[in-house]
Design a protein around this motif. Structure first.
Motif, PDB file in Angstrom:
ATOM      1  N   SER A 130       2.356  24.736 106.062  1.00  0.00           N
ATOM      2  CA  SER A 130       1.058  24.786 105.392  1.00  0.00           C
ATOM      3  C   SER A 130       1.142  25.684 104.167  1.00  0.00           C
ATOM      4  CB  SER A 130      -0.026  25.298 106.340  1.00  0.00           C
ATOM      5  OG  SER A 130       0.213  26.650 106.686  1.00  0.00           O
ATOM      6  N   GLU A 143       2.849  15.383 102.274  1.00  0.00           N
ATOM      7  CA  GLU A 143       1.548  15.974 102.566  1.00  0.00           C
ATOM      8  C   GLU A 143       0.790  15.118 103.565  1.00  0.00           C
ATOM      9  OE1 GLU A 143      -2.376  17.926 100.357  1.00  0.00           O
ATOM     10  OE2 GLU A 143      -0.818  16.920  99.171  1.00  0.00           O
ATOM     11  N   ARG A 192      -3.445  23.186 102.797  1.00  0.00           N
ATOM     12  CA  ARG A 192      -2.672  21.956 102.684  1.00  0.00           C
ATOM     13  C   ARG A 192      -1.627  21.924 103.808  1.00  0.00           C
ATOM     14  NH1 ARG A 192      -2.312  23.316  96.867  1.00  0.00           N
ATOM     15  NH2 ARG A 192      -3.726  21.962  95.703  1.00  0.00           N
ATOM     16  N   LYS A 193      -1.405  20.739 104.387  1.00  0.00           N
ATOM     17  CA  LYS A 193      -0.421  20.593 105.456  1.00  0.00           C
ATOM     18  C   LYS A 193       0.649  19.589 105.047  1.00  0.00           C
ATOM     19  CE  LYS A 193      -3.472  21.767 109.325  1.00  0.00           C
ATOM     20  NZ  LYS A 193      -3.998  21.333 110.648  1.00  0.00           N
ATOM     21  N   TYR A 194       1.896  19.915 105.411  1.00  0.00           N
ATOM     22  CA  TYR A 194       3.032  19.069 105.059  1.00  0.00           C
ATOM     23  C   TYR A 194       3.938  18.889 106.278  1.00  0.00           C
ATOM     24  CZ  TYR A 194       1.730  20.544 100.306  1.00  0.00           C
ATOM     25  OH  TYR A 194       1.046  20.813  99.149  1.00  0.00           O
ATOM     26  N   PRO A 241       8.697  17.562 100.830  1.00  0.00           N
ATOM     27  CA  PRO A 241       7.776  17.483 101.978  1.00  0.00           C
ATOM     28  C   PRO A 241       6.749  16.379 101.761  1.00  0.00           C
ATOM     29  CG  PRO A 241       7.166  19.330 100.580  1.00  0.00           C
ATOM     30  CD  PRO A 241       8.428  18.752  99.994  1.00  0.00           C
TER      31      PRO A 241
END
Length: 638
Positions: free
Chosen positions: A75, A111, A85-87, A109
């Protein structure tokens, strides 16, 4: 401390004089130099926040014993949107005996926009992707295989609300055959009568018809801090093949469910059982009829319960219908741990013979919101019946007063979904150990506890994932960003005759802080100060007489630099020597950091922790008046 207080008072006085001068020059109290300084610090803060954080990780076996696949959930804060944000990032880890390991990372990564949680299946061939609906919209559950989305299920609000993905109630569990998924979600609220200033409002009326006042029946309590409008965590099961979702039957409405896992298949192969943690809503401390919140509070009584899957046909149901007798009632949740006041994080061993769980019974029985944990096991029968009593065996008892340098007890805020090594009886946990966080291996048959993270390290270590006898972990300090480590058992033994562990550094794009950040922290030093208790009273327990600690981060020429005092809340919490972006940012600005673990902190044994209640403000080395004065002064400086 008195010298530090005198210096702080002097610094505060200087700042007040400076602020007065600013007000004469500028009505806003800020000159051009200050504006440039704030802009520079803002850019520096972004350098720190841009470094991603590792939320969780998984290891998957391959056909090659020397190769593992790893998946990381990471994140990064979005400061402008005030969101995270998450990856997802993938890696292949290759070992070559005693040679340095190799890591091959995906180039970028991916997202995961709008994703609340991802949970791989036990085999690693499928992935559950959860997207909780916002503002009353539906929850989406996706089953993804290695090439495409295999299934997408939209769960309407009439069935349940958002899934719980927090650290406490969270529980998403695939069954062994990967045909069902059990999880915890918010129960759909019951319909309520509505009233406005004219009295009862019929169902067809709109919100605009209510004028200036409206009521909606009885108030319902939620679970407090961070759980606004979340008060009924309930158990549900998804049938992947049909896409049908059913609520578990037989769970009393007074129980909030969480941390669900599937029990191993019975010897007959027909019985499908779920084990979960249940909190009674009206069973607070001293029988208080309130939920009282649960965040940071492990002193809420709870038990392990077993229940049949809602997709499992009730036994003797056909016989009952043929005979014309009344229908057989649904199965009722069975309390597996009635003899103990707390049971958390149930985990079945890989061979299905043991059910192991943590207990916070010290917190429940004493009222302290956190306390020393204990570990217990249940020998799980291959064909358990609901009326069969199961005995609970102590594995790791509560440590009251640890010897110097010895194991201080268990202090675990979480547990991996699969914490087991390949022998089926050894689990790996992350626990506080005085001012550090360490990794422990525990033989649940013998109760032997071994510290597997380096003994001589002042860094904090945390377990990310386990595969076989390989452990993926992360280590860090207040001045060193997290570094991924890959551990494996060595062929040699340590000086105590125990199997040694080798920890290889994993070169990773995740934790590579910017050169500017590294340069600003490179001149700082980390030390853990041990502070004796001055003139302990005769009434003080042996554990209360033990030294407490403070983590000191010093910069160059530290005697000429201001010091920020950092105290953890609680009071039954702990500040461990792990990386914190906010603390590292303060250090980069030229502050020394004094991070105090006063008496009553987790990680020092139960007697030291229990020495604080009733003595806050008077116990030297606890939350004493001089420390409170320092907090006030430091806050004024801020």
């Amino acid at each position: 401390i008195f010298r530090l207080a005198q210096y702080t008072v002097s610094l505060l006085s200087d700042m007040q004089d400076s602020q007065s001068a600013f007000k004469k020059e500028d009505p806003l109290g800020m000159d051009a130099m200050s504006s440039e300084e704030y802009a520079s610090q803002s850019k520096l803060l972004q350098e720190f926040t841009n470094v991603p954080s590792i939320e969780s990780a998984w290891l998957f076996k391959t056909n090659n014993e020397d190769r593992s696949r790893a998946m990381f959930s990471i994140s990064q804060p979005d400061l402008l949107a005030n969101k995270k944000r998450k990856y997802i990032l993938h890696s292949h880890i290759v070992t070559h005996g005693t040679m340095p390991l190799e890591c091959h990372w995906s180039p970028f990564p991916i997202e995961m926009t709008g994703v609340s949680a991802v949970v791989p299946s036990p085999s690693g061939s499928k992935l559950l992707v959860v997207r909780n609906g916002e503002k009353g919209s539906r929850t989406t559950l996706q089953i993804v295989n290695q090439s495409h989305v295999e299934k997408e299920i939209h769960v309407d609000q009439s069935i349940h609300g958002p899934l719980y993905t927090d650290e406490w109630f969270h529980g998403i569990s695939w069954n062994h055959e990967e045909t069902f998924i059990a999880y915890i979600a918010e129960q759909t609220p019951r319909p309520k009568p509505a009233f406005d200033d004219a009295g009862y409002r019929k169902g067809g009326s709109s919100e605009e018809d209510c004028n200036s006042w409206r009521g909606q029946g009885d108030w319902e309590e939620d679970w407090g801090e961070t759980y606004s409008r979340k008060g009924r965590p309930s158990l549900f099961v998804l049938d992947i093949a049909s896409g049908e979702v059913r609520a578990a039957r037989g769970v009393p409405k007074s129980i909030s469910a969480g941390q669900v896992v599937w029990a191993p298949p019975s010897s007959s192969g027909h019985q499908k059982l779920l084990v979960f943690v249940g909190w009674l809503e009206h069973n607070g401390f001293q029988s208080t009829a309130r939920k009282l919140g649960i965040k940071y509070c492990s002193n809420r009584p709870c038990s392990l319960y077993a229940i049949h899957s809602p997709f499992e046909e009730e036994p003797n149901a056909d016989n009952a219908s043929d005979s014309g007798s009344e229908s057989v009632p649904a199965s009722v949740a069975t309390n597996l741990t009635p003899s103990i006041s707390s049971a958390l994080f149930p985990r079945f061993s890989k061979d299905g013979k043991l059910l192991v769980f943590l207990s916070s019974k010290c917190a429940v029985d004493s009222g302290a919101h956190n306390a020393t944990d204990s570990l217990h096991r249940i020998n799980w029968p291959s064909d358990w019946k609901a009326d069969e009593q199961l005995s609970v065996t102590d594995v790791v008892p509560v440590v009251m007063c640890p010897q110097d340098g010895c194991f201080p007890g268990l202090y675990c805020s979480a547990m991996l979904s699969d914490p087991w090594l390949s022998d089926h009886c050894t689990m790996v946990l992350t626990s506080a150990w005085r001012s550090t966080e360490v990794m422990l291996s525990i033989d649940v048959l013998s109760g032997e506890v071994t510290r597997i993270s380096p003994q001589d390290s002042d860094y904090s270590w945390s377990t990310l994932a386990i595969s076989g006898n390989n452990v993926l972990s992360v280590s860090s300090s207040p001045i060193d960003p997290p570094q991924i480590r890959y551990g494996r058992r060595a062929s040699t033994e340590d000086h105590d005759g125990r199997c040694a562990w080798v920890w290889d550094e994993v070169t990773s794009p995740l934790t590579a802080a910017s050169n500017k950040v590294k340069a600003l922290l490179s001149h700082h030093k980390l030390s853990i100060l041990r502070i004796p208790v001055p003139d302990p009273s005769d009434e003080l327990s042996d554990g209360g007489r033990l030294q407490f600690e403070a983590i000191f981060v010093s910069c160059e020429d530290s005697s000429q630099k201001p010091t920020v005092l950092i105290l953890h809340g609680g009071p039954h919490s702990a500040s461990v020597s792990s990386y914190s972006k906010s603390s590292a940012f303060l250090a980069s600005l030229g502050f020394n950091l004094l991070i105090v673990n006063y008496r009553g902190t987790l990680g020092y044994g139960e007697e030291a922790l229990q020495s604080l209640p009733g003595k806050v403000g008077s116990q030297v080395g606890g939350y004493s008046p001089i420390v409170l004065l320092m907090v006030v002064l430091v806050n004024k400086i801020k």
